[in-house]
Design a protein around this motif. Structure first.
Motif, PDB file in Angstrom:
ATOM      1  N   LYS A 221       0.835  -1.210   0.000  1.00 38.77           N
ATOM      2  CA  LYS A 221       0.000   0.000   0.000  1.00 38.77           C
ATOM      3  C   LYS A 221       0.868   1.257   0.000  1.00 38.77           C
ATOM      4  O   LYS A 221       0.556   2.245  -0.677  1.00 38.77           O
ATOM      5  CB  LYS A 221      -0.930  -0.011   1.211  1.00 38.77           C
ATOM      6  N   LEU A 224       2.272   1.606  -3.539  1.00 37.43           N
ATOM      7  CA  LEU A 224       1.259   2.070  -4.488  1.00 37.43           C
ATOM      8  C   LEU A 224       0.988   3.560  -4.299  1.00 37.43           C
ATOM      9  O   LEU A 224       0.826   4.303  -5.284  1.00 37.43           O
ATOM     10  CB  LEU A 224      -0.029   1.262  -4.318  1.00 37.43           C
ATOM     11  N   ALA A 225       0.950   4.000  -3.053  1.00 34.90           N
ATOM     12  CA  ALA A 225       0.723   5.425  -2.779  1.00 34.90           C
ATOM     13  C   ALA A 225       1.887   6.266  -3.310  1.00 34.90           C
ATOM     14  O   ALA A 225       1.680   7.335  -3.907  1.00 34.90           O
ATOM     15  CB  ALA A 225       0.550   5.655  -1.280  1.00 34.90           C
ATOM     16  N   ALA A 227       3.903   5.446  -5.779  1.00 32.21           N
ATOM     17  CA  ALA A 227       3.862   5.406  -7.244  1.00 32.21           C
ATOM     18  C   ALA A 227       2.788   6.334  -7.793  1.00 32.21           C
ATOM     19  O   ALA A 227       3.002   7.042  -8.782  1.00 32.21           O
ATOM     20  CB  ALA A 227       3.624   3.974  -7.718  1.00 32.21           C
ATOM     21  N   ASP A 228       1.624   6.339  -7.158  1.00 33.60           N
ATOM     22  CA  ASP A 228       0.545   7.232  -7.603  1.00 33.60           C
ATOM     23  C   ASP A 228       0.952   8.694  -7.444  1.00 33.60           C
ATOM     24  O   ASP A 228       0.616   9.542  -8.272  1.00 33.60           O
ATOM     25  CB  ASP A 228      -0.726   6.949  -6.811  1.00 33.60           C
ATOM     26  N   ALA A 229       1.690   9.009  -6.374  1.00 36.36           N
ATOM     27  CA  ALA A 229       2.154  10.381  -6.155  1.00 36.36           C
ATOM     28  C   ALA A 229       3.164  10.788  -7.224  1.00 36.36           C
ATOM     29  O   ALA A 229       3.155  11.925  -7.715  1.00 36.36           O
ATOM     30  CB  ALA A 229       2.764  10.522  -4.769  1.00 36.36           C
ATOM     31  N   GLY A 231       3.365   9.354 -10.243  1.00 36.14           N
ATOM     32  CA  GLY A 231       2.601   9.388 -11.485  1.00 36.14           C
ATOM     33  C   GLY A 231       3.358   8.931 -12.720  1.00 36.14           C
ATOM     34  O   GLY A 231       2.919   9.174 -13.846  1.00 36.14           O
ATOM     35  N   SER A 235       7.179   3.667 -12.121  1.00 38.25           N
ATOM     36  CA  SER A 235       6.901   3.439 -10.703  1.00 38.25           C
ATOM     37  C   SER A 235       5.569   2.714 -10.516  1.00 38.25           C
ATOM     38  O   SER A 235       5.447   1.832  -9.659  1.00 38.25           O
ATOM     39  CB  SER A 235       6.908   4.761  -9.930  1.00 38.25           C
ATOM     40  N   ILE A 236       4.568   3.062 -11.316  1.00 34.57           N
ATOM     41  CA  ILE A 236       3.252   2.425 -11.192  1.00 34.57           C
ATOM     42  C   ILE A 236       3.333   0.948 -11.565  1.00 34.57           C
ATOM     43  O   ILE A 236       2.761   0.087 -10.883  1.00 34.57           O
ATOM     44  CB  ILE A 236       2.213   3.162 -12.061  1.00 34.57           C
ATOM     45  N   SER A 240       2.648  -1.900  -8.808  1.00 32.77           N
ATOM     46  CA  SER A 240       1.447  -2.702  -9.064  1.00 32.77           C
ATOM     47  C   SER A 240       1.772  -4.183  -9.231  1.00 32.77           C
ATOM     48  O   SER A 240       0.992  -5.045  -8.820  1.00 32.77           O
ATOM     49  CB  SER A 240       0.738  -2.190 -10.323  1.00 32.77           C
ATOM     50  N   LEU A 259      -4.706  -5.001 -10.603  1.00 35.13           N
ATOM     51  CA  LEU A 259      -3.382  -4.396 -10.489  1.00 35.13           C
ATOM     52  C   LEU A 259      -2.436  -4.916 -11.579  1.00 35.13           C
ATOM     53  O   LEU A 259      -1.693  -4.140 -12.198  1.00 35.13           O
ATOM     54  CB  LEU A 259      -2.787  -4.685  -9.112  1.00 35.13           C
ATOM     55  N   ARG A 262      -3.357  -3.541 -14.945  1.00 39.13           N
ATOM     56  CA  ARG A 262      -2.938  -2.141 -15.038  1.00 39.13           C
ATOM     57  C   ARG A 262      -1.451  -2.054 -15.377  1.00 39.13           C
ATOM     58  O   ARG A 262      -1.040  -1.273 -16.251  1.00 39.13           O
ATOM     59  CB  ARG A 262      -3.215  -1.430 -13.706  1.00 39.13           C
TER      60      ARG A 262
END
Length: 432
Positions: A221, A224-225, A227-229, A231, A235-236, A240, A259, A262
Motif C-alpha cells: 500500500k 502504491l501510494a 507510485a501514484d504520487a 505518477g 513506478s506504477i 502494481s 493491479l 494495469r
C-alpha cells in the motif's frame, strides 16, 4: 579517482621519450619545480594543467589520466557496447563471455567507471545464465565498495540486483537486509523516486516469498501510494506488479487481477522487453490460479511470454518458470504429453543453474505429468528428486505449495508414508 603518482610517472616517461627536460616541458606557462612535484606525485595537476601537458607532450589527455590511449579507450567502449547488446538481445552466454574478457583487459584497471560497468554487466549476465552464486559474489563486492563517483541510479540498481539474486537463491534474510538497508526504511521513510520504488517492489517480493503477508500487504500500500504520487509509468508498473502478488496471496484475487492488468497495460505502451515478457508470464500464472475457465488464454499468454523471454535478458530462471506455467496449463487441459515436454525443458534449464526452487518445481511438474501418463515409476522418481531439492530450501510460501502438491501426487501413487511426510513439511513451512 585518478592517481596523482601514476599520472606523474606517465608524464615523466613521455617527457623522456620526447627528449624534453623538465624546464623545457614547463616553459613558459609552468615552473620546472612544479613539473618536478607533479612527476614525483607530490602535486595533483588541475584539469587545465593536465590538458596543457598533454598538448605539449603530443599525447591524449585520456592516456595521461588513465594510462589508456584514445584508440584503446574506443576499443573498450565498443566492447562494452557489444556486451550490453548481447545481453539485451538474450544472448546471455555471449554477453557473459564478452564481459569476462573485458574484465581481464589490463587497460580497464585504471578506468573505475568503465570497470564497474563491466562488473555490473557481468553479474547480470551470470544471473541470467543461472549462476546466482557468481552473480552474488560480484554484486556483493560492488555493493560494499565506496560509492564515491557512483550515481544514485547505479547504487540502487546494484542493490536491486543483489536483493533479487539473494531472493532467487533462497537466502531471504540477506535479501531483506540488503533491500531495507538500501532503502533506508529502518531510519526514515524513503524519498521515493522511480529507482527506489523498483527497489521497494523487489523487497516486497521477498516479503511475499517468505510468507510475511501482513508486512507485504502494508508495504504494498505504501509503494502504491508513492507510485501514484510520482505518477510515472515505471513506478506504477513496479509497485502494481508485486502488490498484485501480495493481494492474491491474501485472497484479494479481483484486486490482484486489476493491479496486474494495469501494470501490463502501462508497460505494453513504453516498457522494456525483459520486464514486459516477465509481466505476461506473471499474468498467465495468476490466470491459472484465479480463473480456471481461462486456461486457454493463460496458456497462449505464457507461450507468447516464453518467446519474448528468450529474446530478452530475462535469464534462465524466468524461462524455466514460464515453461512450467505452460506445463501446468497443459495439465489442466488434460494434455500430459505436452506438459511433459515443457516440464523436461524447464528441468534441463533449471539444473544448469543454482535456483533450487525452480529445480524442485520442475521435478514436481514432471511427476504430475508422468502420473497422468501412467508412468508411475518415473513419477515417483521425479517426486523423489523434488522432495530432495525441497529439503535444501528455506521454509517459504512457495516451498509449502510445492510440498503440498507433492504430497497430493504421492498419495495418488500409493506412497502414503511419503505423502504424509510431505504434508507435514508443507505445514512446517507456514509455521503450523
Amino acid at each position: 579517482m585518478v592517481s596523482q603518482g601514476l599520472v606523474g610517472e606517465r608524464i615523466k616517461m613521455i617527457r623522456r621519450q620526447r627528449g624534453f627536460s623538465q624546464a623545457q616541458l614547463a616553459h613558459p606557462e609552468l615552473s620546472d619545480s612544479y613539473v618536478s612535484l607533479i612527476e614525483s606525485g607530490k602535486r595533483t595537476p588541475t584539469p587545465a594543467v593536465l590538458e596543457l601537458l598533454a598538448q605539449k607532450l603530443d599525447c591524449s589527455l585520456t592516456y595521461l589520466m588513465n594510462g589508456v590511449t584514445a584508440e584503446q579507450m574506443e576499443e573498450l567502449e565498443l566492447g562494452l557496447g557489444f556486451a550490453r547488446m548481447a545481453l539485451d538481445n538474450g544472448d546471455i552466454a555471449e554477453a557473459r563471455r564478452r564481459y569476462a574478457e573485458l574484465l581481464e583487459d589490463s587497460n580497464l584497471a585504471g578506468l573505475a567507471s568503465m570497470r564497474e560497468d563491466a562488473q555490473y554487466g557481468y553479474a547480470l549476465a551470470a544471473e541470467a545464465c543461472g549462476d546466482l552464486l557468481e552473480a552474488i559474489a560480484v554484486l556483493k563486492v560492488l555493493y560494499e565498495q565506496s560509492t564515491e563517483g557512483r550515481t544514485a541510479a547505479r547504487r540502487v540498481a546494484i542493490a536491486i540486483a543483489l536483493c533479487r539474486c539473494y531472493r532467487e537463491y533462497g537466502d531471504l534474510q540477506t535479501a531483506v537486509k540488503v533491500g531495507e538497508e538500501a532503502l533506508g526504511i529502518a531510519s526514515s521513510s524513503p524519498a521515493w523516486d522511480d529507482d527506489l520504488v523498483e527497489l521497494g517492489s523487489t523487497l516486497l517480493s521477498v516479503y511475499i516469498v517468505r510468507a510475511d503477508f501482513l508486512c507485504a500487504r502494508q508495504f504494498s500500500k505504501e509503494l502504491l501510494a508513492a507510485a501514484d504520487a510520482l505518477g510515472t509509468p515505471r513506478s506504477i508498473v513496479a509497485a502494481s506488479w508485486n502488490a498484485a502478488v501480495a493481494a492474491h496471496e491474501v485472497g484479494f484475487d479481483e484486486e490482484a487481477t486489476s493491479l496486474l492488468e494495469r501494470a501490463l497495460a502501462l508497460h505494453s505502451e513504453n516498457g522494456e522487453p525483459r520486464n514486459l515478457a516477465r509481466l505476461r508470464s506473471a499474468h498467465a500464472k495468476l490466470l491459472l490460479r484465479v480463473a480456471p475457465g481461462e486456461v486457454d488464454t493463460a496458456r497462449n499468454l505464457a507461450v507468447r511470454a516464453l518467446r519474448e523471454l528468450k529474446e530478452s535478458s530475462a535469464g534462465t530462471s524466468a524461462i524455466a518458470r514460464c515453461h512450467l506455467t505452460i506445463a501446468r496449463a497443459e495439465l489442466l487441459l488434460d494434455h500430459p504429453a505436452e506438459a511433459l515436454e515443457h516440464a523436461l525443458m524447464a528441468r534441463e534449464i533449471a539444473i544448469a543453474g543454482t535456483n533450487r526452487t525452480v529445480i524442485a518445481d520442475a521435478h514436481l511438474v514432471l511427476g504430475q505429468a508422468y502420473w497422468l501418463l501412467r508412468r508411475d515409476e518415473e513419477a515417483l522418481a521425479a517426486l523423489g528428486e523434488a522432495t530432495r531439492s525441497l529439503e535444501l530450501l528455506p521454509s517459504t510460501q512457495a516451498t509449502a505449495e510445492i510440498w503440498q502438491t507433492a504430497a497430493e501426487v504421492l498419495g495418488r501413487l500409493g506412497g502414503h508414508e511419503a505423502s504424509t511426510a510431505a504434508y507435514h513439511q508443507a505445514l512446517a513451512c507456514v509455521g503450523l
